[in-house]
Design a protein around this motif. Structure first.
Motif, PDB file in Angstrom:
ATOM      1  N   ALA A   5     -50.194   4.739 -16.187  1.00 62.79           N
ATOM      2  CA  ALA A   5     -49.437   5.050 -17.397  1.00 62.79           C
ATOM      3  C   ALA A   5     -47.950   5.208 -17.114  1.00 62.79           C
ATOM      4  O   ALA A   5     -47.203   5.689 -17.952  1.00 62.79           O
ATOM      5  N   LEU A   6     -47.500   4.797 -15.929  1.00 63.84           N
ATOM      6  CA  LEU A   6     -46.102   4.918 -15.521  1.00 63.84           C
ATOM      7  C   LEU A   6     -45.603   6.353 -15.665  1.00 63.84           C
ATOM      8  O   LEU A   6     -44.509   6.609 -16.153  1.00 63.84           O
ATOM      9  N   THR A   7     -46.433   7.292 -15.243  1.00 61.21           N
ATOM     10  CA  THR A   7     -46.012   8.686 -15.224  1.00 61.21           C
ATOM     11  C   THR A   7     -44.959   8.910 -14.148  1.00 61.21           C
ATOM     12  O   THR A   7     -44.093   9.771 -14.299  1.00 61.21           O
ATOM     13  N   GLY A   8     -45.023   8.128 -13.086  1.00 60.40           N
ATOM     14  CA  GLY A   8     -44.014   8.280 -12.039  1.00 60.40           C
ATOM     15  C   GLY A   8     -43.968   7.077 -11.133  1.00 60.40           C
ATOM     16  O   GLY A   8     -44.940   6.326 -10.999  1.00 60.40           O
ATOM     17  N   LYS A   9     -42.806   6.870 -10.532  1.00 61.34           N
ATOM     18  CA  LYS A   9     -42.651   5.783  -9.568  1.00 61.34           C
ATOM     19  C   LYS A   9     -41.620   6.176  -8.526  1.00 61.34           C
ATOM     20  O   LYS A   9     -40.564   6.712  -8.851  1.00 61.34           O
ATOM     21  N   LEU A  10     -41.965   5.898  -7.269  1.00 58.17           N
ATOM     22  CA  LEU A  10     -41.053   6.138  -6.151  1.00 58.17           C
ATOM     23  C   LEU A  10     -40.989   4.892  -5.294  1.00 58.17           C
ATOM     24  O   LEU A  10     -42.019   4.263  -5.021  1.00 58.17           O
ATOM     25  N   VAL A  11     -39.803   4.537  -4.870  1.00 57.83           N
ATOM     26  CA  VAL A  11     -39.627   3.420  -3.952  1.00 57.83           C
ATOM     27  C   VAL A  11     -38.788   3.908  -2.777  1.00 57.83           C
ATOM     28  O   VAL A  11     -37.705   4.471  -2.980  1.00 57.83           O
ATOM     29  N   VAL A  12     -39.306   3.714  -1.562  1.00 53.33           N
ATOM     30  CA  VAL A  12     -38.580   4.069  -0.339  1.00 53.33           C
ATOM     31  C   VAL A  12     -38.313   2.779   0.423  1.00 53.33           C
ATOM     32  O   VAL A  12     -39.241   2.027   0.741  1.00 53.33           O
ATOM     33  N   GLU A  13     -37.049   2.528   0.735  1.00 51.52           N
ATOM     34  CA  GLU A  13     -36.652   1.313   1.436  1.00 51.52           C
ATOM     35  C   GLU A  13     -35.667   1.656   2.549  1.00 51.52           C
ATOM     36  O   GLU A  13     -35.082   2.744   2.564  1.00 51.52           O
ATOM     37  N   LYS A  14     -35.461   0.719   3.454  1.00 52.17           N
ATOM     38  CA  LYS A  14     -34.461   0.867   4.503  1.00 52.17           C
ATOM     39  C   LYS A  14     -33.081   0.548   3.944  1.00 52.17           C
ATOM     40  O   LYS A  14     -32.859  -0.536   3.395  1.00 52.17           O
ATOM     41  N   VAL A  15     -32.163   1.491   4.058  1.00 50.47           N
ATOM     42  CA  VAL A  15     -30.776   1.289   3.646  1.00 50.47           C
ATOM     43  C   VAL A  15     -29.894   1.651   4.840  1.00 50.47           C
ATOM     44  O   VAL A  15     -29.887   2.794   5.291  1.00 50.47           O
ATOM     45  N   ARG A  16     -29.164   0.659   5.365  1.00 43.08           N
ATOM     46  CA  ARG A  16     -28.336   0.828   6.561  1.00 43.08           C
ATOM     47  C   ARG A  16     -29.147   1.455   7.705  1.00 43.08           C
ATOM     48  O   ARG A  16     -28.692   2.344   8.417  1.00 43.08           O
ATOM     49  N   GLY A  17     -30.384   0.972   7.818  1.00 43.03           N
ATOM     50  CA  GLY A  17     -31.230   1.387   8.927  1.00 43.03           C
ATOM     51  C   GLY A  17     -31.967   2.691   8.744  1.00 43.03           C
ATOM     52  O   GLY A  17     -32.687   3.120   9.646  1.00 43.03           O
ATOM     53  N   LYS A  37     -32.729  16.721   3.314  1.00 41.15           N
ATOM     54  CA  LYS A  37     -33.211  16.443   4.660  1.00 41.15           C
ATOM     55  C   LYS A  37     -34.186  17.513   5.086  1.00 41.15           C
ATOM     56  O   LYS A  37     -33.984  18.701   4.823  1.00 41.15           O
ATOM     57  N   VAL A  38     -35.251  17.079   5.740  1.00 48.75           N
ATOM     58  CA  VAL A  38     -36.224  18.001   6.318  1.00 48.75           C
ATOM     59  C   VAL A  38     -36.355  17.662   7.796  1.00 48.75           C
ATOM     60  O   VAL A  38     -36.605  16.514   8.144  1.00 48.75           O
ATOM     61  N   GLY A  39     -36.170  18.661   8.654  1.00 47.12           N
ATOM     62  CA  GLY A  39     -36.316  18.440  10.087  1.00 47.12           C
ATOM     63  C   GLY A  39     -35.079  17.836  10.714  1.00 47.12           C
ATOM     64  O   GLY A  39     -33.984  17.828  10.156  1.00 47.12           O
ATOM     65  N   SER A  40     -35.251  17.278  11.887  1.00 45.26           N
ATOM     66  CA  SER A  40     -34.149  16.743  12.681  1.00 45.26           C
ATOM     67  C   SER A  40     -33.513  15.542  12.001  1.00 45.26           C
ATOM     68  O   SER A  40     -34.189  14.687  11.424  1.00 45.26           O
ATOM     69  N   SER A  41     -32.174  15.448  12.097  1.00 51.60           N
ATOM     70  CA  SER A  41     -31.457  14.308  11.527  1.00 51.60           C
ATOM     71  C   SER A  41     -31.755  13.026  12.283  1.00 51.60           C
ATOM     72  O   SER A  41     -31.470  11.934  11.805  1.00 51.60           O
ATOM     73  N   GLU A  42     -32.330  13.146  13.481  1.00 48.97           N
ATOM     74  CA  GLU A  42     -32.659  11.972  14.270  1.00 48.97           C
ATOM     75  C   GLU A  42     -33.969  11.321  13.829  1.00 48.97           C
ATOM     76  O   GLU A  42     -34.281  10.205  14.240  1.00 48.97           O
ATOM     77  N   THR A  43     -34.734  12.027  12.995  1.00 48.08           N
ATOM     78  CA  THR A  43     -36.011  11.502  12.533  1.00 48.08           C
ATOM     79  C   THR A  43     -35.818  10.704  11.252  1.00 48.08           C
ATOM     80  O   THR A  43     -35.229  11.185  10.289  1.00 48.08           O
ATOM     81  N   ASP A  44     -36.312   9.483  11.236  1.00 50.53           N
ATOM     82  CA  ASP A  44     -36.180   8.620  10.061  1.00 50.53           C
ATOM     83  C   ASP A  44     -37.383   8.841   9.150  1.00 50.53           C
ATOM     84  O   ASP A  44     -38.378   8.117   9.206  1.00 50.53           O
TER      85      ASP A  44
END
Length: 258
Positions: A5-17, A37-44
């Motif tokens: 029913a299109l209650t929600g949509k999320l898209v996660v993509e790579k942007v500048r790595g 951000k959650v956790g270390s900034s080194e974690t993608d």
């Protein structure tokens, strides 16, 4: 994530790595919270918290090399409630997926223990070409010869954990070994109430285990592992999940259920 029913949509993509939420939409009864951000900034990794006011249908596509971890707190149904949930996941050969799906017996402080009318939770995983990879439904419904509480006896929590994909292979192996060891120690300890001939003494019956877990592989070449749990306390399941999923910290930035 996308519902029928299109209650929600999320898209996660790579942007500048870096993994980035490039689209987010939700409406009642679903809401998304996306911390900076959650956790270390080194974690993608991108963390997304969901708030829902009931069951529903969620569809998720996990891309090549991607990891999706669905690690919620347990569902707790109030007395007379009817709850139904469907989660559909579409993966490719090198997708990675973690699903935790669990329910408690109710609001114990209100005296509720398996008092709801219906709980139904479906988790289906499809591979390339919509080929079924894992199809599962848990159904608890009042009625019949016995009610849910009588069927569950003293167990207050049931849970399922799915681990799928090459990035999680080391965790799969560790979980399988841990579950095998735990159950061997708990169910087959020869020193508990057994005579020299391996028979149980009548005055030393084997106690009902407080925590039961099973583990099995599924899919081509055992690419996935499913763990099923029945426990007498919510805390014991939290501890199990915290320990068994601790190896995901490098992938997520922090350890689940910390």
């Amino acid at each position: 994530m996308e519902t029928e029913a299109l209650t929600g949509k999320l898209v996660v993509e790579k942007v500048r790595g870096k993994s980035t939420v490039t689209r987010s939409f939700s409406r009642y009864p679903l809401k998304f919270f996306i911390p900076n951000k959650v956790g270390s900034s080194e974690t993608d990794a991108v963390w997304i918290y969901t708030l829902t006011y009931g069951g529903g249908i969620v569809s998720v596509r996990v891309g090549s090399g991607a990891l999706l971890a669905v690690i919620p707190d347990p569902v707790t149904c109030f007395s007379t409630a009817r709850y139904s949930q469907k989660q559909f996941f579409r993966v490719v050969s090198d997708s990675n997926l973690v699903i935790v799906d669990w329910i408690t017996s109710g609001r114990h402080q209100n005296g509720e223990k398996w008092d709801f009318q219906l709980y139904k939770s479906t988790n289906n995983i499809f591979a390339d070409g919509d080929q079924p990879l894992f199809l599962d439904t848990v159904l608890l419904e009042q009625g019949g010869i016995t009610n849910i509480a009588e069927r569950m006896q003293d167990y207050q929590v049931i849970a399922m954990v799915i681990l799928l994909g090459p990035k999680l292979k080391h965790i799969q192996n560790q979980v399988q070994e841990n579950v095998k060891r735990m159950m061997s120690e708990q169910l087959y300890a020869p020193s508990i109430g057994l005579s020299n001939h391996g028979k149980t003494h009548s005055n030393h019956p084997l106690a009902k285990p407080n925590f039961i877990a099973s583990c099995s592989a599924f899919g081509p070449k055992g690419i996935g592992v499913v763990v099923r749990i029945a426990a007498m306390t919510t805390e014991s399941v939290y501890r199990f999940l915290q320990h068994q999923l601790a190896g995901m910290e490098p992938l997520l930035g922090v350890s689940p259920y910390c």
